[in-house]
Design a protein around this motif. Structure first.
Motif, PDB file in Angstrom:
ATOM      1  N   THR A 436       0.822  -1.213   0.000  1.00 22.40           N
ATOM      2  CA  THR A 436       0.000   0.000   0.000  1.00 22.40           C
ATOM      3  C   THR A 436       0.854   1.260   0.000  1.00 22.40           C
ATOM      4  O   THR A 436       0.442   2.294  -0.541  1.00 22.40           O
ATOM      5  CB  THR A 436      -0.938  -0.003   1.220  1.00 22.40           C
ATOM      6  OG1 THR A 436      -1.749  -1.188   1.185  1.00 22.40           O
ATOM      7  CG2 THR A 436      -1.846   1.206   1.221  1.00 22.40           C
ATOM      8  N   ASN A 480      -7.925   1.855  -9.009  1.00 24.62           N
ATOM      9  CA  ASN A 480      -8.136   1.444  -7.617  1.00 24.62           C
ATOM     10  C   ASN A 480      -9.345   0.537  -7.459  1.00 24.62           C
ATOM     11  O   ASN A 480      -9.336  -0.365  -6.615  1.00 24.62           O
ATOM     12  CB  ASN A 480      -8.285   2.680  -6.725  1.00 24.62           C
ATOM     13  CG  ASN A 480      -6.951   3.334  -6.416  1.00 24.62           C
ATOM     14  OD1 ASN A 480      -6.240   2.928  -5.512  1.00 24.62           O
ATOM     15  ND2 ASN A 480      -6.598   4.351  -7.187  1.00 24.62           N
ATOM     16  N   ILE A 509      -6.232   0.730  -0.013  1.00 27.98           N
ATOM     17  CA  ILE A 509      -6.747   1.340  -1.247  1.00 27.98           C
ATOM     18  C   ILE A 509      -7.685   2.498  -0.921  1.00 27.98           C
ATOM     19  O   ILE A 509      -7.594   3.590  -1.495  1.00 27.98           O
ATOM     20  CB  ILE A 509      -7.466   0.274  -2.099  1.00 27.98           C
ATOM     21  CG1 ILE A 509      -6.457  -0.735  -2.648  1.00 27.98           C
ATOM     22  CG2 ILE A 509      -8.229   0.922  -3.254  1.00 27.98           C
ATOM     23  CD1 ILE A 509      -7.103  -1.934  -3.300  1.00 27.98           C
ATOM     24  N   MET A 513      -6.802   6.497  -1.632  1.00 25.16           N
ATOM     25  CA  MET A 513      -7.639   7.326  -2.499  1.00 25.16           C
ATOM     26  C   MET A 513      -8.087   8.587  -1.757  1.00 25.16           C
ATOM     27  O   MET A 513      -8.113   9.678  -2.334  1.00 25.16           O
ATOM     28  CB  MET A 513      -8.856   6.529  -2.979  1.00 25.16           C
ATOM     29  CG  MET A 513      -8.531   5.459  -4.014  1.00 25.16           C
ATOM     30  SD  MET A 513     -10.025   4.627  -4.608  1.00 25.16           S
ATOM     31  CE  MET A 513     -10.857   5.962  -5.445  1.00 25.16           C
TER      32      MET A 513
END
Length: 538
Positions: A436, A480, A509, A513
């Motif tokens: 990540t 994503n 994720i 974002m």
């Protein structure tokens, strides 16, 4: 894209503050965490078996006893059906034969009706569980291969759910319980320091029933060796859970002659608690409405007679019924300590296992391996963060520094989400976090490169930033979402470590974002409106 409503700014600030608050307890030790007031976030990351050690157990389901119990149920159902037929069907030799049950009809004209009754025992409308055959007045019903498999699958599934309820009530966190092979159950309990207690609690079937004792006192001698007991009765030993094994082997247990058919089934119990009565440890229990009515009816019809409380084939106590018991409440007394009374109450609350489980493998995982893994995970995470921070600052200047701030905030949000959800962090989970870290700046790289391109095409700084975010947003969302779908599928169809990886990946994720599209953009837009630069520092 270069304007933020005031409510959006407040929302972003609140979410970031909450993330920091929920992540902060992970920086404290247990003593420091204990001082945090209950109304403040005080939950910490839950570590998996590979990080903090624990117990690794493998149990085998006793398939034979499951089939035998189901067969006994078929025998009882056949007896009831044949006797209840109109006109009554005569039969003999009703009983179990291998994996089949069968009987012989007395008259040829009753064969078709008897066979129809046997076929009605198969209630599965999709896959036949029984095959019924007739040969010279003998009717036999046998389990099909699909029927045996269905019974095994159902027993293993029910066992897993009951085990989960039992272990959760012990105070452990996030045990991994899953089926392994056809008839085995794998159990991993992180942080458990007493695996033998787990084995003792899981190994008990905890099937409690209430039986009437045989009213003929002379019949008690039927439990002696070589003596014949009356029809419909069975000899059961006394419960001696607190007697040491070396002593128990040298003494003969007291035997009770009880009615084979249970007067009241423990399946109607809804609650059980360990408590005290007259200075002794006892277990108080409560039936649901159906069980309460049955319990009241049985005790009312047998006042003055003994009543045996049976757990897993052992008589815990056999008190005399002094009066009808109404309300569905009762107390079980016996040779209990405080711990065993609490354990029995736990077993009764969780429900009875469909069959006995046999431990075939036991491993204790030490915390040393976990400490090495945590150290290696920390090193990998810190190194990756440092390299990404240096790269972003060198490649994108001030905007890269803003992305680095969002990256650090992203890591805090991941820790906060894992702490809030009490998700178990395992080694694959750490791998998901490291992955990540790289993905967190991916969206910023796409946006910054798009802004550079727009500025080279002659746009003003504000116009370039606006166009860069607008045109890169779709690509970021598409990329994503596809990764998020993969994480959801891994979580849905994976198990154990795969799920841990999927959880951290999915959380990463979502947080990346948020930090890329909202936090970094807020910082860039605030800087633009304050400085009004003629050229972007990219």
């Amino acid at each position: 894209m270069v304007y933020f409503a005031k409510w959006k700014v407040i929302l972003i600030a609140v979410l970031c503050a909450m993330g920091i608050a929920f992540a902060f307890p992970n920086l404290l030790n247990d003593k420091q965490t204990a001082w945090i007031p209950g109304w403040l976030p005080n939950q910490k990351l839950s570590l998996g078996l590979d990080l903090q050690g624990g117990s690794h157990l493998l149990f085998e389901v006793d398939v034979t006893s499951v089939l035998k119990e189901r067969q006994q149920g078929l025998v009882d159902a056949l007896r009831k059906g044949l006797r209840g037929a109109s006109p009554r069907i005569g039969y003999r030799e009703l009983g179990m034969r291998g994996q089949c049950v069968g009987f012989r009809a007395l008259r040829q004209e009753d064969v078709s009706r008897a066979e129809k009754i046997a076929r009605k025992l198969d209630t599965n409308t999709f896959t036949p569980a029984l095959s019924v055959e007739e040969d010279d007045l003998r009717i036999t019903a046998c389990w099909t291969k699909a029927g045996r498999q269905e019974i095994l699958t159902d027993s293993v599934g029910r066992s897993i759910e009951i085990i989960r309820r039992r272990i959760d009530e012990l105070g452990t966190k996030d045990p991994a319980i899953q089926r392994q092979g056809q008839d085995r159950i794998l159990i991993q309990v992180p942080g458990e320091t007493d695996p033998q207690r787990i084995i003792d609690i899981i190994g008990k079937t905890a099937k409690m029933t209430f039986h009437l004792l045989d009213r003929d006192n002379a019949a008690a001698t039927s439990c002696g060796p070589g003596n014949r007991r009356p029809p419909g009765t069975v000899c059961l030993p006394e419960y001696r859970g607190e007697i040491p094994k070396d002593t128990a082997n040298k003494t003969t247990p007291v035997m009770f002659l009880v009615k084979k058919r249970a007067a009241v089934d423990g399946g109607d119990l809804v609650d059980a608690q360990g408590t005290f009565q007259d200075g002794r440890s006892v277990v108080a229990f409560r039936f649901n409405s159906v069980g309460a009515r049955r319990f009241a009816r049985v005790t009312g019809a047998n006042v003055g007679h003994p009543f045996a409380i049976v757990l897993d084939g052992e008589v815990i106590s056999a008190p005399v019924i002094n009066e009808q018991i109404l309300g569905g409440n009762g107390v079980i007394s016996g040779s209990f300590t405080v711990q065993t009374a609490q354990d029995l109450a736990l077993l009764l609350r969780a429900g009875a296992l469909p069959t006995r489980l046999t431990p075939i493998e036991q491993r204790t995982v030490g915390a040393e391996l976990g400490a090495d893994s945590i150290a290696a995970g920390k090193f990998a995470s810190i190194l990756s963060i440092v390299l990404v921070i240096v790269f972003m600052a060198a490649a994108y200047g001030l905007f890269g520094v803003m992305a680095d701030v969002a990256l650090i905030l992203n890591m805090l949000l991941i820790a906060a989400a894992l702490s809030l959800l009490q998700a178990t962090l395992t080694l694959p989970g750490i791998a998901g976090i490291v992955l990540t870290i790289g993905m967190a700046v991916d969206a910023n790289v796409l946006i910054f490169e798009r802004i550079r391109e727009e500025e080279r095409n002659g746009r003003t700084p504000i116009s370039a930033v606006d166009a860069g975010y607008q045109r890169a947003l779709k690509t970021i969302i598409d990329a994503n979402i596809t990764t998020l779908i993969a994480a959801i599928l891994l979580f849905q169809f994976g198990s154990g470590p795969i799920k841990g990886f999927a959880v951290t990946l999915a959380i990463g994720i979502l947080t990346s974002m948020f930090t890329a599209i909202m936090v970094t953009r807020l910082m860039v837009v605030t800087w633009l409106h304050r400085r009004r630069p003629k050229k972007l520092p990219l």
